[in-house]
Design a protein around this motif. Structure first.
Motif, PDB file in Angstrom:
ATOM      1  N   VAL A 177     -10.178  -9.296   2.385  1.00 50.33           N
ATOM      2  CA  VAL A 177     -10.279  -8.922   3.808  1.00 50.33           C
ATOM      3  C   VAL A 177     -11.383  -7.873   3.986  1.00 50.33           C
ATOM      4  N   TYR A 178     -11.441  -6.915   3.054  1.00 48.27           N
ATOM      5  CA  TYR A 178     -12.478  -5.874   3.185  1.00 48.27           C
ATOM      6  C   TYR A 178     -13.878  -6.457   3.027  1.00 48.27           C
ATOM      7  N   VAL A 179     -14.025  -7.436   2.124  1.00 45.79           N
ATOM      8  CA  VAL A 179     -15.345  -8.067   1.961  1.00 45.79           C
ATOM      9  C   VAL A 179     -15.710  -8.821   3.245  1.00 45.79           C
ATOM     10  N   PHE A 180     -14.727  -9.518   3.835  1.00 43.58           N
ATOM     11  CA  PHE A 180     -14.943 -10.245   5.090  1.00 43.58           C
ATOM     12  C   PHE A 180     -15.348  -9.265   6.187  1.00 43.58           C
ATOM     13  N   GLY A 187     -23.250  -8.523   9.807  1.00 44.44           N
ATOM     14  CA  GLY A 187     -23.713  -9.412  10.893  1.00 44.44           C
ATOM     15  C   GLY A 187     -23.958  -8.628  12.172  1.00 44.44           C
ATOM     16  N   GLY A 188     -23.038  -7.684  12.440  1.00 40.22           N
ATOM     17  CA  GLY A 188     -23.203  -6.849  13.639  1.00 40.22           C
ATOM     18  C   GLY A 188     -24.465  -6.005  13.554  1.00 40.22           C
ATOM     19  N   VAL A 189     -24.684  -5.420  12.385  1.00 34.12           N
ATOM     20  CA  VAL A 189     -25.876  -4.576  12.178  1.00 34.12           C
ATOM     21  C   VAL A 189     -27.143  -5.427  12.331  1.00 34.12           C
ATOM     22  N   LEU A 190     -27.065  -6.636  11.797  1.00 37.24           N
ATOM     23  CA  LEU A 190     -28.212  -7.563  11.918  1.00 37.24           C
ATOM     24  C   LEU A 190     -28.595  -7.777  13.379  1.00 37.24           C
ATOM     25  N   GLU A 191     -27.576  -7.779  14.221  1.00 39.59           N
ATOM     26  CA  GLU A 191     -27.808  -8.015  15.663  1.00 39.59           C
ATOM     27  C   GLU A 191     -27.877  -6.706  16.445  1.00 39.59           C
ATOM     28  N   GLY A 192     -28.016  -5.559  15.744  1.00 39.57           N
ATOM     29  CA  GLY A 192     -28.295  -4.293  16.423  1.00 39.57           C
ATOM     30  C   GLY A 192     -27.123  -3.377  16.702  1.00 39.57           C
ATOM     31  N   MET A 193     -25.909  -3.741  16.204  1.00 43.77           N
ATOM     32  CA  MET A 193     -24.738  -2.872  16.430  1.00 43.77           C
ATOM     33  C   MET A 193     -24.732  -1.734  15.402  1.00 43.77           C
ATOM     34  N   ALA A 198     -19.311  -0.831  14.449  1.00 44.40           N
ATOM     35  CA  ALA A 198     -18.911  -2.179  13.997  1.00 44.40           C
ATOM     36  C   ALA A 198     -17.610  -2.097  13.190  1.00 44.40           C
ATOM     37  N   TYR A 199     -17.517  -1.137  12.260  1.00 41.36           N
ATOM     38  CA  TYR A 199     -16.300  -1.027  11.435  1.00 41.36           C
ATOM     39  C   TYR A 199     -15.064  -0.763  12.288  1.00 41.36           C
ATOM     40  N   VAL A 206      -9.045  -7.050  13.515  1.00 38.31           N
ATOM     41  CA  VAL A 206      -8.274  -7.676  12.424  1.00 38.31           C
ATOM     42  C   VAL A 206      -6.804  -7.254  12.536  1.00 38.31           C
ATOM     43  N   LEU A 207      -6.583  -5.964  12.809  1.00 44.82           N
ATOM     44  CA  LEU A 207      -5.221  -5.455  12.983  1.00 44.82           C
ATOM     45  C   LEU A 207      -4.517  -6.202  14.121  1.00 44.82           C
ATOM     46  N   GLY A 208      -5.189  -6.329  15.251  1.00 45.75           N
ATOM     47  CA  GLY A 208      -4.607  -7.007  16.419  1.00 45.75           C
ATOM     48  C   GLY A 208      -4.328  -8.472  16.137  1.00 45.75           C
TER      49      GLY A 208
END
Ligand SMILES: NC(=O)C1=CN([C@@H]2O[C@H](COP(=O)(O)OP(=O)(O)OC[C@H]3O[C@@H](n4cnc5c(N)ncnc54)[C@H](OP(=O)(O)O)[C@@H]3O)[C@@H](O)[C@H]2O)C=CC1
Ligand SMILES: O=C(O)[C@@H]1CCC=N1
Length: 267
Positions: A177-180, A187-193, A198-199, A206-208
């Motif tokens: 799960v942590y790797v995912f 992916g978020g960073v790639l798109e500027g987040m 992002a974390y 994931v919790l929800g």
């Protein structure tokens, strides 16, 4: 009731953190031992638990003794403590690939032995632990062990032969799960987040998602369909995951984990 923990590494200290946050027993009734004296000094101060001088002292005074050393160290520890155990002592192992029979062979078939497979979310009291008992464990002792395991999450009794696959779908699962989650953040960073945002976003999502599955009891496929609009964004993402053999890869990962656990057990 006195609880002893031998080995205060990643999993032993997660259990310690979980148990001491619960009201299962008073912290003064918990004693820990680890070869790393500095570590037990710090943990004993942080959680208000006692520290033993050695494995033998801990084994003698514990009613329940949790073995949380690496699987290859288990025989050495059992050999050392076998004469310190009484017929009433409950020896509870968390080691991957170490069977009840293996433990009985060293300490005797007259002893009370429990095999478990916990996971690290125990430290936030959201652990999931599987348990198998040997035939010397009485019903009242089983209830007490469930109380102990439930003090840091949930627990389930399973047939011992299922411990290998259980490790593949729970004991080791936090790592997948942590790797995912890390990959999602990339992916978020790639798109500027920004990464820290992002974390936070991903962890809450994931919790929800996990909570929804537990609370609605709906099939995960239905929950997936509820998110997936025709011609929308989600199906575009899912198509990429399917093209990358996401499900097949996850199934292979569980299989590989299960096989490794069997190999460690010499099966
Ligand atoms: N990590 C996890 O998510 C999970 C682990 N497990 C099981 O938990 C067990 C421990 O794993 P983990 O916590 O990750 O491992 P760690 O290496 O983090 O912890 C083991 C600890 O035991 C110490 N140790 C070694 N020998 C002795 C000894 N004779 N007496 C007391 N302490 C000793 C080690 O000290 P040193 O480092 O100095 O050798 C270390 O601090 C394994 O059997 C594993 O299969 C089960 C489920 C999940
Ligand atoms: O990786 C391991 O062997 C241990 C067992 C389950 C989680 N960690």
């Amino acid at each position: 009731m006195k609880l002893g923990i031998i080995g205060a590494g990643n999993m032993g200290s997660s259990i310690l953190k979980g148990v001491t946050s619960s009201n299962f027993l008073e912290n003064k009734n918990i004693t820990i031992f680890d070869l790393n004296k500095e570590k037990i000094q710090e943990l004993s101060k942080e959680y208000g638990v006692k520290k033993a001088e050695n494995e033998n002292e801990l084994a003698k005074e514990s009613d329940i003794l949790i073995l949380s050393v690496k699987p290859n160290i288990i025989p050495k520890v059992l050999d050392k403590i076998k004469d310190d155990l009484s017929e009433k002592t409950i020896v509870l192992s968390i080691a991957a690939g170490i069977s009840i029979g293996f433990i009985e062979n060293i300490i005797g078939t007259d002893k009370k032995v429990i095999r478990t497979m916990p996971n690290t979310p125990a430290q936030v009291m959201e652990g999931m632990t599987a348990v198998s008992f040997n035939h010397n464990i009485q019903e009242n002792e089983k209830s007490m062990i469930f109380k102990l395991l439930n003090s840091f999450g949930k627990s389930i009794e399973i047939e011992e032969k299922l411990m290998h696959v259980y490790t593949g779908i729970s004991g080791s699962l936090p790592a997948y799960v942590y790797v995912f989650m890390e990959a999602l953040a990339d992916g978020g960073v790639l798109e500027g987040m920004p990464r820290d945002k992002a974390y936070e976003i991903i962890a809450q999502t994931v919790l929800g998602s996990a909570k929804m599955m537990l609370e609605t009891k709906k099939h995960p496929g239905i929950l997936k369909d509820e998110v997936t609009s025709p011609g929308g964004t989600t199906i575009a993402a899912l198509k990429v995951l399917e093209d990358g053999k996401f499900r097949g890869t996850v199934m292979e990962a569980v299989k590989s984990c299960t096989e490794k656990s069997k190999e460690m057990a010499g099966e």
